[in-house]
Design a protein around this motif. Structure first.
Motif, PDB file in Angstrom:
ATOM      1  N   ASP A 221      -2.282  22.416   8.639  1.00 40.68           N
ATOM      2  CA  ASP A 221      -3.708  22.212   8.692  1.00 40.68           C
ATOM      3  C   ASP A 221      -4.388  22.167   9.904  1.00 40.68           C
ATOM      4  OD1 ASP A 221      -3.047  22.625   5.980  1.00 40.68           O
ATOM      5  OD2 ASP A 221      -3.587  20.238   5.660  1.00 40.68           O
ATOM      6  N   LYS A 222      -3.803  21.463  10.732  1.00 44.26           N
ATOM      7  CA  LYS A 222      -4.261  21.270  12.061  1.00 44.26           C
ATOM      8  C   LYS A 222      -4.266  22.583  12.970  1.00 44.26           C
ATOM      9  CE  LYS A 222      -3.811  18.535  16.491  1.00 44.26           C
ATOM     10  NZ  LYS A 222      -3.224  17.448  16.991  1.00 44.26           N
ATOM     11  N   VAL A 223      -3.197  23.284  12.968  1.00 50.38           N
ATOM     12  CA  VAL A 223      -2.991  24.506  13.597  1.00 50.38           C
ATOM     13  C   VAL A 223      -4.089  25.523  12.943  1.00 50.38           C
ATOM     14  CG1 VAL A 223      -1.740  26.623  13.957  1.00 50.38           C
ATOM     15  CG2 VAL A 223      -0.630  24.450  14.208  1.00 50.38           C
ATOM     16  N   GLN A 224      -4.139  25.484  11.595  1.00 48.27           N
ATOM     17  CA  GLN A 224      -5.387  26.437  11.100  1.00 48.27           C
ATOM     18  C   GLN A 224      -6.718  25.983  11.531  1.00 48.27           C
ATOM     19  OE1 GLN A 224      -5.212  26.374   6.689  1.00 48.27           O
ATOM     20  NE2 GLN A 224      -5.591  28.719   6.890  1.00 48.27           N
ATOM     21  N   ALA A 225      -6.979  24.760  11.606  1.00 46.39           N
ATOM     22  CA  ALA A 225      -8.347  24.458  12.233  1.00 46.39           C
ATOM     23  C   ALA A 225      -8.483  24.682  13.651  1.00 46.39           C
ATOM     24  CB  ALA A 225      -8.577  22.884  11.965  1.00 46.39           C
ATOM     25  N   LEU A 226      -7.568  24.499  14.452  1.00 46.82           N
ATOM     26  CA  LEU A 226      -7.814  24.968  15.822  1.00 46.82           C
ATOM     27  C   LEU A 226      -7.779  26.394  15.971  1.00 46.82           C
ATOM     28  CD1 LEU A 226      -4.860  22.447  17.309  1.00 46.82           C
ATOM     29  CD2 LEU A 226      -7.400  22.152  17.352  1.00 46.82           C
ATOM     30  N   ALA A 227      -7.008  27.265  15.293  1.00 42.72           N
ATOM     31  CA  ALA A 227      -7.024  28.606  15.274  1.00 42.72           C
ATOM     32  C   ALA A 227      -8.431  29.040  15.057  1.00 42.72           C
ATOM     33  CB  ALA A 227      -6.021  29.126  14.416  1.00 42.72           C
ATOM     34  N   LYS A 228      -8.846  28.495  13.868  1.00 45.14           N
ATOM     35  CA  LYS A 228     -10.385  28.982  13.330  1.00 45.14           C
ATOM     36  C   LYS A 228     -11.463  28.429  14.501  1.00 45.14           C
ATOM     37  CE  LYS A 228     -13.812  28.320   9.841  1.00 45.14           C
ATOM     38  NZ  LYS A 228     -14.962  28.869  10.856  1.00 45.14           N
TER      39      LYS A 228
ATOM     40  N   ASP B  40     -10.331  25.217  28.357  1.00 42.47           N
ATOM     41  CA  ASP B  40      -9.889  23.769  28.716  1.00 42.47           C
ATOM     42  C   ASP B  40      -9.419  23.427  27.541  1.00 42.47           C
ATOM     43  OD1 ASP B  40      -9.553  21.477  30.417  1.00 42.47           O
ATOM     44  OD2 ASP B  40     -11.191  20.534  29.055  1.00 42.47           O
ATOM     45  N   PHE B  41     -10.315  23.460  26.450  1.00 37.34           N
ATOM     46  CA  PHE B  41      -9.711  23.007  25.029  1.00 37.34           C
ATOM     47  C   PHE B  41      -8.343  23.556  24.590  1.00 37.34           C
ATOM     48  CE2 PHE B  41      -9.497  23.530  20.226  1.00 37.34           C
ATOM     49  CZ  PHE B  41      -9.672  22.118  20.030  1.00 37.34           C
ATOM     50  N   GLU B  42      -8.410  24.985  24.883  1.00 36.63           N
ATOM     51  CA  GLU B  42      -6.975  25.455  24.550  1.00 36.63           C
ATOM     52  C   GLU B  42      -5.908  25.307  25.165  1.00 36.63           C
ATOM     53  OE1 GLU B  42      -5.770  30.332  24.655  1.00 36.63           O
ATOM     54  OE2 GLU B  42      -7.765  29.865  23.985  1.00 36.63           O
ATOM     55  N   GLU B  43      -6.041  24.883  26.548  1.00 41.42           N
ATOM     56  CA  GLU B  43      -4.950  24.722  27.470  1.00 41.42           C
ATOM     57  C   GLU B  43      -4.608  23.261  27.184  1.00 41.42           C
ATOM     58  OE1 GLU B  43      -3.494  25.990  30.162  1.00 41.42           O
ATOM     59  OE2 GLU B  43      -4.436  27.840  29.818  1.00 41.42           O
ATOM     60  N   LYS B  44      -5.613  22.257  26.969  1.00 40.61           N
ATOM     61  CA  LYS B  44      -5.170  21.029  26.626  1.00 40.61           C
ATOM     62  C   LYS B  44      -4.748  20.536  24.981  1.00 40.61           C
ATOM     63  CE  LYS B  44      -7.731  18.896  30.152  1.00 40.61           C
ATOM     64  NZ  LYS B  44      -8.997  18.058  30.391  1.00 40.61           N
ATOM     65  N   GLU B  45      -5.144  21.242  24.106  1.00 40.89           N
ATOM     66  CA  GLU B  45      -5.094  21.201  22.736  1.00 40.89           C
ATOM     67  C   GLU B  45      -3.776  22.105  22.027  1.00 40.89           C
ATOM     68  OE1 GLU B  45      -6.007  18.172  20.979  1.00 40.89           O
ATOM     69  OE2 GLU B  45      -6.964  17.661  22.785  1.00 40.89           O
ATOM     70  N   PHE B  46      -4.448  23.499  21.926  1.00 41.91           N
ATOM     71  CA  PHE B  46      -3.702  24.232  21.159  1.00 41.91           C
ATOM     72  C   PHE B  46      -2.167  24.767  21.891  1.00 41.91           C
ATOM     73  CE2 PHE B  46      -2.623  28.380  19.407  1.00 41.91           C
ATOM     74  CZ  PHE B  46      -2.631  28.201  18.041  1.00 41.91           C
TER      75      PHE B  46
ATOM     76  N   LEU C 170       0.663  22.216  21.568  1.00 40.12           N
ATOM     77  CA  LEU C 170       0.897  22.152  20.133  1.00 40.12           C
ATOM     78  C   LEU C 170       1.798  23.495  19.951  1.00 40.12           C
ATOM     79  CD1 LEU C 170       1.092  20.765  17.512  1.00 40.12           C
ATOM     80  CD2 LEU C 170      -1.087  21.820  17.160  1.00 40.12           C
ATOM     81  N   SER C 171       1.371  24.742  20.283  1.00 40.37           N
ATOM     82  CA  SER C 171       1.985  25.847  20.221  1.00 40.37           C
ATOM     83  C   SER C 171       3.398  25.837  20.755  1.00 40.37           C
ATOM     84  CB  SER C 171       1.190  27.207  20.634  1.00 40.37           C
ATOM     85  OG  SER C 171      -0.091  27.104  20.109  1.00 40.37           O
ATOM     86  N   GLN C 172       3.566  25.397  21.951  1.00 42.74           N
ATOM     87  CA  GLN C 172       4.722  25.143  22.659  1.00 42.74           C
ATOM     88  C   GLN C 172       5.868  24.363  21.956  1.00 42.74           C
ATOM     89  OE1 GLN C 172       5.734  26.631  25.598  1.00 42.74           O
ATOM     90  NE2 GLN C 172       7.866  25.882  25.249  1.00 42.74           N
ATOM     91  N   THR C 173       4.959  23.339  21.347  1.00 36.87           N
ATOM     92  CA  THR C 173       5.996  22.370  20.450  1.00 36.87           C
ATOM     93  C   THR C 173       6.517  23.068  19.420  1.00 36.87           C
ATOM     94  OG1 THR C 173       5.049  20.387  21.232  1.00 36.87           O
ATOM     95  CG2 THR C 173       6.099  20.231  19.255  1.00 36.87           C
ATOM     96  N   ILE C 174       5.608  23.751  18.634  1.00 37.82           N
ATOM     97  CA  ILE C 174       5.996  24.387  17.282  1.00 37.82           C
ATOM     98  C   ILE C 174       6.768  25.571  17.436  1.00 37.82           C
ATOM     99  CG2 ILE C 174       4.930  25.570  15.387  1.00 37.82           C
ATOM    100  CD1 ILE C 174       2.642  23.986  15.646  1.00 37.82           C
ATOM    101  N   LEU C 175       6.524  26.436  18.487  1.00 37.92           N
ATOM    102  CA  LEU C 175       7.407  27.936  18.605  1.00 37.92           C
ATOM    103  C   LEU C 175       8.566  27.339  19.306  1.00 37.92           C
ATOM    104  CD1 LEU C 175       4.677  30.275  19.669  1.00 37.92           C
ATOM    105  CD2 LEU C 175       5.769  30.084  17.336  1.00 37.92           C
ATOM    106  N   GLY C 176       8.617  26.417  20.063  1.00 37.72           N
ATOM    107  CA  GLY C 176       9.959  25.956  20.828  1.00 37.72           C
ATOM    108  C   GLY C 176      10.795  25.428  19.962  1.00 37.72           C
ATOM    109  N   ARG C 177      10.501  24.976  18.523  1.00 40.85           N
ATOM    110  CA  ARG C 177      11.572  24.453  17.906  1.00 40.85           C
ATOM    111  C   ARG C 177      12.538  25.611  17.429  1.00 40.85           C
ATOM    112  NH1 ARG C 177       7.181  22.594  13.848  1.00 40.85           N
ATOM    113  NH2 ARG C 177       6.677  20.541  14.826  1.00 40.85           N
ATOM    114  N   ASN C 178      12.215  26.655  17.637  1.00 47.29           N
ATOM    115  CA  ASN C 178      13.097  28.029  17.283  1.00 47.29           C
ATOM    116  C   ASN C 178      13.001  28.959  18.452  1.00 47.29           C
ATOM    117  OD1 ASN C 178      14.204  30.042  16.107  1.00 47.29           O
ATOM    118  ND2 ASN C 178      14.060  29.552  13.948  1.00 47.29           N
TER     119      ASN C 178
END
Length: 180
Positions: A84-91, A139-145, A148-156
């Motif tokens: 849900d957080k990723v979806q909100a950030l992407a939107k 700035d928002f993308e660099e600090k927030e998204f 989080l993307s690195q964490t999520i994609l980095g799992r696999n």
């Protein structure tokens, strides 16, 4: 014999003197021109660079994020709060892309005029708005998204590799088919 008054004797010369003061003012203005040529050339260069950069980099960057990065992160996010957080950030980021592109479109025609050295009614406040909003977006993308993307994609590692391959394929130069 009549002699002209002293004032009448000086009047024709006074007209020449007045003429020189007007000429000198115009020459002073002309003297300012060399100092303005470099800034005018810089304005044309900046406008041309911005036009090219937005066409070839910014819009392409937005497409990469929206077609590749956002879906990859969404697909890899854990169901529930993370998804849900990723979806909100992407939107939010996608909405910001559309807003920035709209501002750009309002500026583009006047920037083309500047790039050609033509008179322009470029809206300075709108330029400032674009710069300010894009900085905030980045700035928002660099600090927030992105973290989080690195964490999520980095799992696999396969998810990260798939994203890299997908981006590579989108940007790889197209070679014409060769037939033997």
């Amino acid at each position: 014999m009549t002699t002209p008054s002293d004032a009448a004797k000086k009047e024709p010369l006074h007209d020449f003197s007045d003429c020189h003061s007007g000429i000198l003012k115009k020459l002073d203005m002309l003297g300012e021109l060399p100092a303005l040529l470099d800034p005018a050339a810089r304005a044309r260069e900046i406008a041309a660079t911005a036009l090219e950069f937005f066409r070839e980099a910014i819009f392409e960057h937005h497409l990469d994020e929206e077609r590749e990065l956002f879906p990859a992160v969404l697909q890899s996010a854990e169901k529930g709060a993370e998804h849900d957080k990723v979806q909100a950030l992407a939107k939010r980021l996608t909405d910001e892309h559309r807003e920035l592109e709209t501002i750009w479109k309002r500026l583009e025609s006047e920037l083309k005029r500047v790039a050609k050295g033509q008179d322009s009614h470029l809206d300075a406040a709108e330029v400032e708005r674009l710069v300010t909003r894009y900085r905030a977006h980045a700035d928002f993308e660099e600090k927030e998204f992105l973290p989080l993307s690195q964490t999520i994609l980095g799992r696999n590692s396969l998810h990260m590799a798939a994203l890299g391959l997908s981006l590579h394929m989108r940007h790889a130069p197209k070679k014409p088919a060769t037939y033997i």
